[in-house]
Design a protein around this motif. Structure first.
Motif, PDB file in Angstrom:
ATOM      1  N   GLY A  61       0.945  -1.148   0.073  1.00 32.41           N
ATOM      2  CA  GLY A  61      -0.047   0.033   0.004  1.00 32.41           C
ATOM      3  C   GLY A  61       0.872   1.313  -0.086  1.00 32.41           C
TER       4      GLY A  61
ATOM      5  N   GLN B 213      -3.007  -2.864  -8.418  1.00 31.95           N
ATOM      6  CA  GLN B 213      -2.485  -1.965  -7.397  1.00 31.95           C
ATOM      7  C   GLN B 213      -1.859  -0.747  -7.713  1.00 31.95           C
ATOM      8  OE1 GLN B 213       0.052  -5.077  -5.943  1.00 31.95           O
ATOM      9  NE2 GLN B 213      -1.253  -6.516  -4.977  1.00 31.95           N
TER      10      GLN B 213
ATOM     11  N   LYS C 234      -6.095   1.522   0.435  1.00 34.32           N
ATOM     12  CA  LYS C 234      -6.925   1.382  -0.551  1.00 34.32           C
ATOM     13  C   LYS C 234      -6.260   0.098  -1.493  1.00 34.32           C
ATOM     14  CE  LYS C 234      -6.653   4.603  -3.827  1.00 34.32           C
ATOM     15  NZ  LYS C 234      -6.896   5.817  -4.598  1.00 34.32           N
ATOM     16  N   ILE C 235      -5.172   0.069  -1.275  1.00 35.45           N
ATOM     17  CA  ILE C 235      -4.321  -0.828  -2.035  1.00 35.45           C
ATOM     18  C   ILE C 235      -3.751  -2.087  -0.889  1.00 35.45           C
ATOM     19  CG2 ILE C 235      -2.242  -1.390  -3.559  1.00 35.45           C
ATOM     20  CD1 ILE C 235      -4.523  -0.021  -5.047  1.00 35.45           C
TER      21      ILE C 235
ATOM     22  N   SER D 223      -5.830   6.439   3.629  1.00 35.21           N
ATOM     23  CA  SER D 223      -6.777   6.071   2.487  1.00 35.21           C
ATOM     24  C   SER D 223      -6.085   5.502   1.345  1.00 35.21           C
ATOM     25  CB  SER D 223      -7.572   7.326   2.016  1.00 35.21           C
ATOM     26  OG  SER D 223      -6.820   8.402   1.652  1.00 35.21           O
ATOM     27  N   ASN D 224      -4.561   6.159   1.041  1.00 31.17           N
ATOM     28  CA  ASN D 224      -3.999   5.441  -0.170  1.00 31.17           C
ATOM     29  C   ASN D 224      -3.206   4.213   0.159  1.00 31.17           C
ATOM     30  OD1 ASN D 224      -3.745   7.518  -2.834  1.00 31.17           O
ATOM     31  ND2 ASN D 224      -3.745   8.962  -0.888  1.00 31.17           N
TER      32      ASN D 224
ATOM     33  N   ALA E   2      -3.975   2.278  -8.522  1.00 30.87           N
ATOM     34  CA  ALA E   2      -4.880   2.636  -7.480  1.00 30.87           C
ATOM     35  C   ALA E   2      -6.326   2.170  -7.801  1.00 30.87           C
ATOM     36  CB  ALA E   2      -4.940   4.009  -7.525  1.00 30.87           C
ATOM     37  N   GLN E   3      -6.535   1.081  -8.652  1.00 34.24           N
ATOM     38  CA  GLN E   3      -7.795   0.233  -8.744  1.00 34.24           C
ATOM     39  C   GLN E   3      -8.066  -0.281  -7.671  1.00 34.24           C
ATOM     40  OE1 GLN E   3      -9.521   1.515 -11.581  1.00 34.24           O
ATOM     41  NE2 GLN E   3      -7.779   2.764 -11.678  1.00 34.24           N
ATOM     42  N   GLY E   4      -8.573   0.308  -6.510  1.00 34.70           N
ATOM     43  CA  GLY E   4      -8.804  -0.696  -5.336  1.00 34.70           C
ATOM     44  C   GLY E   4      -9.805  -1.456  -5.532  1.00 34.70           C
ATOM     45  N   THR E   5     -11.169  -1.340  -6.252  1.00 40.29           N
ATOM     46  CA  THR E   5     -12.063  -2.123  -6.142  1.00 40.29           C
ATOM     47  C   THR E   5     -11.701  -3.577  -6.922  1.00 40.29           C
ATOM     48  OG1 THR E   5     -13.821  -0.492  -6.154  1.00 40.29           O
ATOM     49  CG2 THR E   5     -14.266  -2.648  -6.702  1.00 40.29           C
TER      50      THR E   5
END
Length: 450
Positions: A75, A380, A242-243, A238-239, A383-386
């Protein structure tokens, strides 16, 4: 970041840049697999199947500890690479300091929570009466050393995210060399058995962590271990999370799958568990080579995502071709010498037969696992967390029902084949999500070409 590293990020031909970032990571991860294999080899020289079984049963625990390191490391690492692409160098210090101290805290929490529950943990890992003592010994040492193991996986990612691929590799190789030397000493010199192997792993991670910390504190231009830069902000959390959370969930699922898989294998005897332990370590060598390739290019992909989308596309294309070539080479090798490979660890004919079968089946999905690693790395880095979260859980969600059905239909052979089926489903889902991401980026790529 020196001028040479910046050159590889921004200006070097894509092939040369991928080689620069990926080859050190591939060498480092392959060395890690070598010492994992040697752990089993050294214990195998004692001709005690229960010890080999204990080593296999503790893989889920190691996966959980590794997951915490990757939670913070991956992350923070991908965030740092994106910040470097945006030239926000001041923020990098805050993120690297956050990563260092957060990983230590997580490791201490694991130790504090795990040690009082150690008997329950060993039973939940699936230890049999014969392997319980050895499993408990390994778990005890790993829990005590968990702060250093978590820190090692975190710092390896952080150093690599800055573009210092060689430094990252040196740390991994250092860990391997120390581990191998200590393994030989504790097995043949001190006769410590499982306790010695576990202790060697912890000490080697500590030595490598100190090396990385020295680099961050005294050699790196942007990374730091100074507590004065430590900061917890909404943006950092958050950043990183998120990953980091998808990576953590993926590692947890891998550990859970290994745990569930072991419980199914226990039905077929300790030989089945030991055979899987040996074959899975052999499988890790080509798998980690491919993972090293995919993880090695993550900083380059993350940097290019914020700095140069066309370079991003070329990097992904070359990495895909490399995965195909490597998977083909490794597949041919294993089908030619699988019996001899298993025979290095045991002279038990049943173990050799079972282990060889597992190798033949699981190697069928080598290309698939390589591609899913690339998909995950892309999600990753961008930053495509979903999408990263979906990739983290899809294999685990698929494996459990497939295991149940396959076990009922075809016994031991069905259990082994369930791994390939789960990998195939994860590959298909990842390919679909990557196609969606490509369509999202295509207008920008078209404008760059024009």
């Amino acid at each position: 970041m020196d001028k040479e590293t910046l050159y590889y990020f921004e200006k070097a031909p894509v092939t040369k840049a991928v080689v620069h970032f990926a080859v050190p990571m591939m060498l480092g991860t392959s060395m890690n697999v070598i010492y994992s294999i040697l752990n089993a080899y050294f214990l195998g020289t004692l001709h005690n199947t229960a010890m080999l079984t204990a080593l296999a049963l503790t893989l889920p625990l190691f996966a959980i500890i590794m997951a915490l390191g990757n939670l913070i490391g991956m992350g923070s690492g991908t965030f740092i690479s994106r910040l470097l692409g945006e030239k926000k160098y001041h923020d990098v210090k805050h993120v690297s300091s956050f990563a260092f101290y957060s990983s230590l805290i997580l490791g201490l929490i694991v130790m504090a929570v795990g040690l009082p529950l150690i008997d329950s943990i060993v039973r939940d890992l699936g230890a049999t009466p014969d392997s319980f003592k050895f499993t408990k010994e390994y778990v005890t040492i790993m829990l005590i050393g968990s702060p250093f193991v978590v820190l090692f996986f975190t710092l390896e990612n952080i150093v690599r995210s800055e573009g210092e691929a060689i430094t990252s590799m040196i740390g991994m190789v250092l860990s391997v060399v120390v581990n191998i030397l200590l393994d030989a000493l504790v097995i043949f010199g001190f006769h410590w058995g499982v306790i010695g192997v576990a202790s060697a792993t912890v000490i080697s991670n500590l030595v490598a962590s100190l090396y990385y910390a020295f680099h961050m504190g005294y050699r790196s231009q942007f990374l730091t271990v100074s507590v004065k830069w430590f900061m917890v902000t909404k943006d950092i959390l958050s950043n990183v999370l998120k990953i980091g959370i998808p990576v953590f969930i993926m590692c947890i699922f891998l550990g859970a799958m290994s745990l569930i898989f072991n419980h199914f294998l226990v039905e077929y005897g300790d030989q089945a568990v030991a055979a899987y332990g040996i074959s899975s370590r052999l499988l890790q060598f080509p798998e980690f080579i491919l993972m090293g390739l995919c993880e090695g290019v993550v900083p380059l992909i993350a940097f290019s995502f914020t700095a140069n989308k066309l370079r991003l596309k070329k990097t992904i294309g070359f990495t895909f071709k490399s995965i195909v070539a490597l998977a083909a080479v490794f597949g041919i090798i294993v089908y030619l010498i699988s019996d001899h490979l298993i025979g290095l660890f045991t002279n038990d004919p049943q173990l050799i037969e079972m282990g060889s079968f597992i190798l033949h089946v699981t190697y069928l999905s080598l290309f698939i696992t390589g591609m899913t690693s690339l998909f995950t790395g892309i999600f990753q880095a961008t930053a495509q967390g979903t999408a990263a979260l979906i990739m983290s859980i899809i294999q685990g969600i698929t494996l459990i029902p497939v295991l149940v059905i396959a076990n009922q239909m075809n016994g031991f052979h069905g259990v082994v084949w369930s791994l390939v089926i789960a990998d195939a489903v994860a590959f298909l889902v990842g390919a679909i999500m990557l196609f969606v991401l490509r369509n999202k980026l295509q207008p920008e790529l078209d404008s760059l070409v024009q």
